[in-house]
Write an enzyme that holds these catalytic residues in place. Structure first.
Site, PDB file in Angstrom:
ATOM      1  N   LYS A  59      -6.386  -3.776 -10.211  1.00 55.43           N
ATOM      2  CA  LYS A  59      -6.877  -3.325  -8.912  1.00 55.43           C
ATOM      3  C   LYS A  59      -8.030  -2.362  -9.168  1.00 55.43           C
ATOM      4  O   LYS A  59      -7.818  -1.226  -9.604  1.00 55.43           O
ATOM      5  CB  LYS A  59      -5.750  -2.661  -8.125  1.00 55.43           C
ATOM      6  CG  LYS A  59      -6.153  -2.346  -6.712  1.00 55.43           C
ATOM      7  CD  LYS A  59      -4.939  -2.000  -5.874  1.00 55.43           C
ATOM      8  CE  LYS A  59      -5.348  -1.686  -4.452  1.00 55.43           C
ATOM      9  NZ  LYS A  59      -6.312  -0.613  -4.335  1.00 55.43           N
ATOM     10  N   LYS A  86       0.888   0.208  -7.412  1.00 53.78           N
ATOM     11  CA  LYS A  86       0.059   1.378  -7.720  1.00 53.78           C
ATOM     12  C   LYS A  86       0.643   2.149  -8.904  1.00 53.78           C
ATOM     13  O   LYS A  86       1.846   2.457  -8.899  1.00 53.78           O
ATOM     14  CB  LYS A  86       0.009   2.323  -6.510  1.00 53.78           C
ATOM     15  CG  LYS A  86      -0.727   1.743  -5.301  1.00 53.78           C
ATOM     16  CD  LYS A  86      -2.209   2.022  -5.396  1.00 53.78           C
ATOM     17  CE  LYS A  86      -2.978   1.571  -4.177  1.00 53.78           C
ATOM     18  NZ  LYS A  86      -3.165   2.563  -3.169  1.00 53.78           N
ATOM     19  N   LEU A 108      -4.205  -4.329   1.421  1.00 53.75           N
ATOM     20  CA  LEU A 108      -3.091  -4.882   0.647  1.00 53.75           C
ATOM     21  C   LEU A 108      -1.849  -4.045   0.885  1.00 53.75           C
ATOM     22  O   LEU A 108      -1.945  -2.830   1.079  1.00 53.75           O
ATOM     23  CB  LEU A 108      -3.412  -4.843  -0.852  1.00 53.75           C
ATOM     24  CG  LEU A 108      -4.406  -5.860  -1.413  1.00 53.75           C
ATOM     25  CD1 LEU A 108      -4.807  -5.475  -2.832  1.00 53.75           C
ATOM     26  CD2 LEU A 108      -3.795  -7.259  -1.408  1.00 53.75           C
ATOM     27  N   GLU A 139     -15.346  -6.010  -5.319  1.00 51.06           N
ATOM     28  CA  GLU A 139     -15.301  -4.567  -5.407  1.00 51.06           C
ATOM     29  C   GLU A 139     -16.537  -4.059  -6.125  1.00 51.06           C
ATOM     30  O   GLU A 139     -16.865  -4.550  -7.209  1.00 51.06           O
ATOM     31  CB  GLU A 139     -14.044  -4.201  -6.218  1.00 51.06           C
ATOM     32  CG  GLU A 139     -13.356  -2.954  -5.816  1.00 51.06           C
ATOM     33  CD  GLU A 139     -12.607  -3.060  -4.486  1.00 51.06           C
ATOM     34  OE1 GLU A 139     -12.511  -4.157  -3.910  1.00 51.06           O
ATOM     35  OE2 GLU A 139     -12.176  -1.998  -4.017  1.00 51.06           O
ATOM     36  N   CYS A 151      -9.603  43.779 -26.240  1.00 54.13           N
ATOM     37  CA  CYS A 151      -9.883  45.015 -26.991  1.00 54.13           C
ATOM     38  C   CYS A 151     -10.964  45.886 -26.356  1.00 54.13           C
ATOM     39  O   CYS A 151     -11.251  46.970 -26.859  1.00 54.13           O
ATOM     40  CB  CYS A 151     -10.253  44.679 -28.439  1.00 54.13           C
ATOM     41  SG  CYS A 151     -11.863  43.888 -28.588  1.00 54.13           S
ATOM     42  N   CYS A 165      -9.874  43.054 -33.044  1.00 56.77           N
ATOM     43  CA  CYS A 165      -9.506  42.517 -31.725  1.00 56.77           C
ATOM     44  C   CYS A 165      -8.158  41.797 -31.865  1.00 56.77           C
ATOM     45  O   CYS A 165      -8.043  40.830 -32.620  1.00 56.77           O
ATOM     46  CB  CYS A 165     -10.572  41.538 -31.227  1.00 56.77           C
ATOM     47  SG  CYS A 165     -10.062  40.691 -29.719  1.00 56.77           S
ATOM     48  N   ASP A 198      -5.273  10.553  -3.262  1.00 55.32           N
ATOM     49  CA  ASP A 198      -4.751   9.239  -2.876  1.00 55.32           C
ATOM     50  C   ASP A 198      -3.227   9.275  -2.828  1.00 55.32           C
ATOM     51  O   ASP A 198      -2.611   8.669  -1.946  1.00 55.32           O
ATOM     52  CB  ASP A 198      -5.213   8.173  -3.880  1.00 55.32           C
ATOM     53  CG  ASP A 198      -6.689   7.844  -3.707  1.00 55.32           C
ATOM     54  OD1 ASP A 198      -7.315   8.395  -2.779  1.00 55.32           O
ATOM     55  OD2 ASP A 198      -7.209   7.037  -4.503  1.00 55.32           O
ATOM     56  N   ALA A 199      -2.631  10.002  -3.782  1.00 53.71           N
ATOM     57  CA  ALA A 199      -1.166  10.047  -3.837  1.00 53.71           C
ATOM     58  C   ALA A 199      -0.609  10.690  -2.563  1.00 53.71           C
ATOM     59  O   ALA A 199       0.369  10.214  -1.990  1.00 53.71           O
ATOM     60  CB  ALA A 199      -0.723  10.818  -5.064  1.00 53.71           C
ATOM     61  N   GLU A 200      -1.261  11.756  -2.120  1.00 55.39           N
ATOM     62  CA  GLU A 200      -0.803  12.439  -0.909  1.00 55.39           C
ATOM     63  C   GLU A 200      -1.018  11.521   0.301  1.00 55.39           C
ATOM     64  O   GLU A 200      -0.154  11.416   1.172  1.00 55.39           O
ATOM     65  CB  GLU A 200      -1.587  13.758  -0.760  1.00 55.39           C
ATOM     66  CG  GLU A 200      -1.295  14.560   0.508  1.00 55.39           C
ATOM     67  CD  GLU A 200       0.142  15.073   0.601  1.00 55.39           C
ATOM     68  OE1 GLU A 200       0.913  14.913  -0.359  1.00 55.39           O
ATOM     69  OE2 GLU A 200       0.489  15.621   1.668  1.00 55.39           O
TER      70      GLU A 200
HETATM   71  N1  LIG Z   1      -7.506  10.153  -0.262  1.00 57.32           N
HETATM   72  C1  LIG Z   1      -7.619   9.761   0.984  1.00 57.32           C
HETATM   73  O1  LIG Z   1      -7.823  10.560   1.892  1.00 57.32           O
HETATM   74  C2  LIG Z   1      -7.528   8.327   1.298  1.00 57.32           C
HETATM   75  C3  LIG Z   1      -7.755   7.863   2.585  1.00 57.32           C
HETATM   76  C4  LIG Z   1      -7.676   6.521   2.811  1.00 57.32           C
HETATM   77  C5  LIG Z   1      -7.358   5.656   1.788  1.00 57.32           C
HETATM   78  N2  LIG Z   1      -7.133   6.145   0.538  1.00 57.32           N
HETATM   79  C6  LIG Z   1      -6.779   5.264  -0.596  1.00 57.32           C
HETATM   80  O2  LIG Z   1      -7.058   3.960  -0.322  1.00 57.32           O
HETATM   81  C7  LIG Z   1      -5.856   3.231  -0.245  1.00 57.32           C
HETATM   82  C8  LIG Z   1      -5.825   2.403   0.992  1.00 57.32           C
HETATM   83  O3  LIG Z   1      -6.993   1.744   1.047  1.00 57.32           O
HETATM   84  P1  LIG Z   1      -7.096   0.234   1.377  1.00 57.32           P
HETATM   85  O4  LIG Z   1      -6.601  -0.019   2.719  1.00 57.32           O
HETATM   86  O5  LIG Z   1      -8.481  -0.130   1.014  1.00 57.32           O
HETATM   87  O6  LIG Z   1      -6.065  -0.425   0.441  1.00 57.32           O
HETATM   88  P2  LIG Z   1      -6.024  -0.490  -1.089  1.00 57.32           P
HETATM   89  O7  LIG Z   1      -7.198   0.142  -1.706  1.00 57.32           O
HETATM   90  O8  LIG Z   1      -4.698   0.012  -1.505  1.00 57.32           O
HETATM   91  O9  LIG Z   1      -6.028  -2.050  -1.339  1.00 57.32           O
HETATM   92  C9  LIG Z   1      -6.857  -3.003  -0.709  1.00 57.32           C
HETATM   93  C10 LIG Z   1      -8.149  -3.160  -1.340  1.00 57.32           C
HETATM   94  O10 LIG Z   1      -8.033  -3.279  -2.740  1.00 57.32           O
HETATM   95  C11 LIG Z   1      -9.258  -3.807  -3.183  1.00 57.32           C
HETATM   96  N3  LIG Z   1      -9.076  -4.530  -4.461  1.00 57.32           N
HETATM   97  C12 LIG Z   1      -9.357  -4.016  -5.683  1.00 57.32           C
HETATM   98  N4  LIG Z   1      -9.106  -4.896  -6.642  1.00 57.32           N
HETATM   99  C13 LIG Z   1      -8.660  -6.025  -6.026  1.00 57.32           C
HETATM  100  C14 LIG Z   1      -8.257  -7.290  -6.502  1.00 57.32           C
HETATM  101  N5  LIG Z   1      -8.243  -7.592  -7.812  1.00 57.32           N
HETATM  102  N6  LIG Z   1      -7.864  -8.190  -5.600  1.00 57.32           N
HETATM  103  C15 LIG Z   1      -7.861  -7.915  -4.286  1.00 57.32           C
HETATM  104  N7  LIG Z   1      -8.234  -6.727  -3.768  1.00 57.32           N
HETATM  105  C16 LIG Z   1      -8.629  -5.771  -4.647  1.00 57.32           C
HETATM  106  C17 LIG Z   1      -9.803  -4.666  -2.085  1.00 57.32           C
HETATM  107  O11 LIG Z   1     -11.069  -4.233  -1.749  1.00 57.32           O
HETATM  108  C18 LIG Z   1      -8.846  -4.418  -0.949  1.00 57.32           C
HETATM  109  O12 LIG Z   1      -9.497  -4.279   0.273  1.00 57.32           O
HETATM  110  C19 LIG Z   1      -4.736   4.221  -0.186  1.00 57.32           C
HETATM  111  O13 LIG Z   1      -3.594   3.709  -0.806  1.00 57.32           O
HETATM  112  C20 LIG Z   1      -5.327   5.387  -0.874  1.00 57.32           C
HETATM  113  O14 LIG Z   1      -5.060   5.237  -2.258  1.00 57.32           O
HETATM  114  C21 LIG Z   1      -7.227   7.431   0.285  1.00 57.32           C
END
Ligand SMILES: NC(=O)c1ccc[n+]([C@@H]2O[C@H](COP(=O)([O-])OP(=O)(O)OC[C@H]3O[C@@H](n4cnc5c(N)ncnc54)[C@H](O)[C@@H]3O)[C@@H](O)[C@H]2O)c1
Length: 756
Positions: free
Chosen positions: A122, A320, A86, A180, A420, A442, A36-38
């Site tokens: 989150k 984040k 978000l 979620e 050893c 050993c 996710d960080a990348e």
């Molecule tokens: N590793 C990868 O290849 C890859 C690819 C795509 C996305 N991602 C990850 O997903 C993130 C992007 O995904 P995204 O567009 O879903 O955005 P996001 O996950 O950063 O944020 C939006 C989502 O957060 C969720 N959420 C969780 N708790 C919540 C709360 N209390 N209130 C409101 N929403 C809440 C909701 O479902 C919302 O749709 C990236 O920042 C990355 O971390 C990773």
């Protein structure tokens, strides 16, 4: 504006392609290709380029879309109202800027509304939209591209915490509830434990496991997964008797929907930052994994006035936390030989920064675990540092193997000890662990035993740390992977058995062994001028370098070592027992033996008796496993020789019976936590035990007292909430001296952290 040059354009196009590809793998295949960080870094760069060159932005740019497509495996479903992503921020300073901007906009656009922030965790799960008609759950869908999701109704119906009918009244005839879906941390651990027990590879992380479970084709499969849900939003708001986000949560809860227990309504930026700090510190104690916190403007009037972009609301932001899961390359799998000869495979990885430190190695436990994790040398692996500080390899990123199969190697457990050369074998038939049976000579085992006997739980010899132990013995040097590739030769082998260790002590007449140290030169970590230049200097550990090549005089470290060894000869008997490295005999059993027998001679007599195994097993705190281990240990010649040699070198092997020590703590259980100014943890424990008390590690209603030092954490909170009396060092001293009657009320620590 500066035009877009070719190289920037091609970087931009490449980035956009990568982001699309990674999103597809993440949302549609539940199998991310990058951490996710990348992903966040790449996405951030894309946004940066677009901010500088808005002419590049098109409707199908990844920054304009809510990530995720609809897979052909599921029917597409139009959401009644759009689902958003978000906006992310990655530091508290970025968050402050965001809050200030949103605050200013709210003040101009909705001047009569009070701005309050609803802070939520989150949840690291999968977004799902539930449609209730006339109070009945009729449809559940994934977020998809925000407009169209995938129909996963049958799967969602298997989740017990989601009501199929709404409770109470007052719900609109048609209402969409968003939330979620996740697997709780406890359920995830149990589920994985079960998989490992069946010899299957554990699931990599709860988020992908939850997403994969919801996107199963067969609902019976989904039903087997421990899924839960918290709802955190609502689609259409018309007809609702709520004017804010937090009031909506009260309504949703009243309808029987699961709402997160962690939301807090806050007024100031400082309070928001405090929330981030608190939840950052306790994130692993929550019900589920989180990857950040969400801050929402609470009033609907303000939300309406701030509005949305095509991808995100302008009234909410996600902060984040730094990543705790990263990807890195598995360079090799090596093995370590431990103190008891156990041979443990460990991963050597390309150094990578994760959760606050750089990691380049992680234990893989045994060959079965290597197999279950399905990792091959050369793989890109997922590395995590969860809960505690121990790094763990979760498994390979399988799709990245494609086309690279030739470069990958399976790990093969060695059949001979790398230190050893002795043939390795399990201690007994059927054991997963294999061992080097050559305990006596050993060098790897000797090094570990010497480091152990010098440890805080045994003789407590500070000058004899891992490095000195390795230098004294002929153990292999620390792994190069840990030290910027600096290869160290193995130790000098001044001692070939721990029987000789106290011959090095200051007071020992014969100084042949001490003199032998003059020849020892060890690579020692010491940067020469110019920190960070990577130049390492050769320096003798035991002797200070003279002007010429010859060493001049013992170094300070060495003199310390001689002195501390002399002091260590007078330690209590239980510490001597721990120092012998007898299997299963740790501090607790050693204390029990010392209390029962009082001297090494008495213990040896007990071990030599015909009914030794039964007699020893009867001793309180010993039991049959330890009794057998003791008898077996003393049956070995060289083991007895260690005891004889230490005794001959002047190590005290009996405890004085101190009759004057009043048993002030009889029948009391005392827990010590945090750092006390004048007691080490062991000293505090010992003080409790010799006065007849029980030193325990965890707080419960039965705890008589908690002694709390600096940086006391959750145990202190628990004690205060259970009403267990809490003492600082002063109170502890009073308790030791006079028992409960000696502890005046003024010595009790109260809820606000101060003594009354
Ligand atoms: N590793 C990868 O290849 C890859 C690819 C795509 C996305 N991602 C990850 O997903 C993130 C992007 O995904 P995204 O567009 O879903 O955005 P996001 O996950 O950063 O944020 C939006 C989502 O957060 C969720 N959420 C969780 N708790 C919540 C709360 N209390 N209130 C409101 N929403 C809440 C909701 O479902 C919302 O749709 C990236 O920042 C990355 O971390 C990773």
């Amino acid at each position: 504006m500066v035009g877009v040059n070719d190289s920037l354009r091609s970087e931009y196009e490449q980035l956009a392609d990568d982001v699309r590809r990674y999103r597809f793998a993440y949302y549609n295949e539940d199998a991310p290709l990058v951490s996710d960080a990348e992903f966040d870094r790449l996405f951030g760069r894309l946004e940066e380029i677009e901010a500088l060159h808005p002419e590049l932005v098109s409707n199908d740019s990844p920054t304009q879309e809510v990530g995720g497509d609809v897979s052909a495996a599921f029917s597409p479903v139009e959401h009644l109202s759009r689902m958003y992503s978000l906006e992310d921020v990655f530091s508290t300073s970025e968050l402050s800027v965001w809050l200030e901007r949103a605050g200013t906009n709210a003040a101009t656009q909705a001047p009569h509304e009070r701005l309050r922030w609803l802070c939520e965790v989150k949840i690291d799960g999968l977004a799902v939209n539930l449609l209730y008609r006339d109070g009945r759950l009729v449809r559940a869908a994934t977020r998809g591209d925000g407009t169209t999701g995938e129909d996963v109704t049958h799967n969602v119906l298997t989740i017990k915490s989601i009501p199929t009918e709404l409770a109470g009244s007052g719900w609109p005839a048609e209402v969409e509830v968003r939330g979620e879906i996740f697997i709780s941390s406890a359920e995830f651990a149990a589920y994985n434990e079960n998989l490992v027990a069946q010899g299957k590879a554990p699931l990599a992380n709860p988020r992908n496991a939850a997403a994969g479970s919801i996107r199963q084709k067969d609902p019976a499969e989904t039903a087997k997964r421990p899924l839960s849900m918290f709802v955190h939003g609502i689609g259409v708001r018309e007809g609702l008797v709520a004017a804010s986000q937090h009031e909506t949560y009260d309504l949703l809860a009243a309808w029987g929907l699961p709402v997160s227990p962690y939301s807090e309504l806050l007024d100031t930026e400082d309070e928001v930052l405090d929330y981030i700090g608190r939840f950052g510190a306790s994130r692993h104690e929550l019900i589920h994994e989180i990857d950040g916190i969400v801050v929402k403007a609470d009033a609907f009037a303000i939300q309406r006035s701030l509005g949305y972009t095509s991808r995100v609301p302008r009234w909410a932001v996600a902060y984040k936390y730094p990543p705790e899961e990263v990807h890195t390359r598995l360079l090799d799998i090596k093995v370590d030989v431990g103190r008891t000869g156990r041979v443990t495979p460990y991963a050597v990885m390309e150094p990578v920064f994760v959760a606050g430190s750089t990691v380049s190695r992680a234990t893989l436990h045994n060959q079965d675990v290597v197999k279950a994790k399905n990792v091959k040398i050369g793989d890109t692996v997922i590395l995590r540092k969860a809960g505690d500080v121990i790094p763990e390899v979760l498994g390979p990123v399988l799709p990245l193997r494609e086309g690279r199969e030739d470069e990958l190697r399976d790990f093969v457990m060695p059949t001979e000890c790398p230190a050893c050369g002795t043939g390795l074998r399990p201690a007994k038939e059927g054991d997963v662990d294999i061992r080097c049976p050559n305990a006596e000579t050993c060098p790897a085992q000797l090094t570990e035993r010497v480091a152990h006997l010098a440890g805080r739980g045994a003789f407590d010899i500070e000058a004899l740390g891992d490095e000195a132990a390795q230098a004294l013995t002929a153990g292999p040097g620390p792994d190069p992977a840990e030290n910027d590739g600096v290869v160290r030769p193995s130790g000098a082998g001044v001692i070939t058995n721990e029987a000789q260790i106290f011959d090095l002590a200051e007071g020992h007449d014969d100084d042949t062994l001490r003199a032998a140290l003059a020849d020892v030169k060890v690579w020692r970590e010491k940067r020469s001028k110019g920190e960070g230049t990577g130049v390492w200097e050769l320096a003798p550990y035991f002797y200070t370098k003279g002007t010429k090549a010859k060493p001049s005089a013992p170094s300070k470290n060495t003199l310390n070592l001689f002195r501390e060894l002399e002091k260590a000869k007078t330690r209590p008997l239980w510490r001597v027992l721990v120092g012998l490295s007898i299997r299963h005999v740790g501090p607790t059993a050693s204390r029990a033996l010392a209390t029962r027998y009082g001297s090494m001679d008495a213990i040896r007599a007990a071990v030599a008796a015909e009914t030794a195994r039964e007699d020893l097993a009867e001793v309180d705190g010993v039991g049959s496993i330890i009794a057998n281990a003791l008898v077996d240990w003393f049956n070995v010649d060289w083991h007895r020789n260690v005891v004889d040699s230490w005794q001959a070198a002047g190590v005290k092997m009996e405890d004085e019976q101190d009759e004057s020590m009043a048993k002030t703590l009889e029948s009391l259980t005392v827990v010590v936590t945090g750092t006390l100014p004048n007691f080490s943890r062991d000293e505090a424990k010992e003080a409790i035990i010799v006065r007849g008390g029980k030193a325990s590690g965890s707080v419960s209603k039965k705890t008589s007292y908690l002694v709390a030092g600096e940086a006391a954490g959750s145990k202190l909170d628990k004690a205060l909430s259970l009403g267990v009396p809490v003492l600082g060092e002063e109170g502890f001293r009073a308790l030791l001296a006079g028992g409960p009657d000696g502890v005046g009320d003024e010595l009790l620590i109260t809820n606000d952290g101060s003594a009354e």
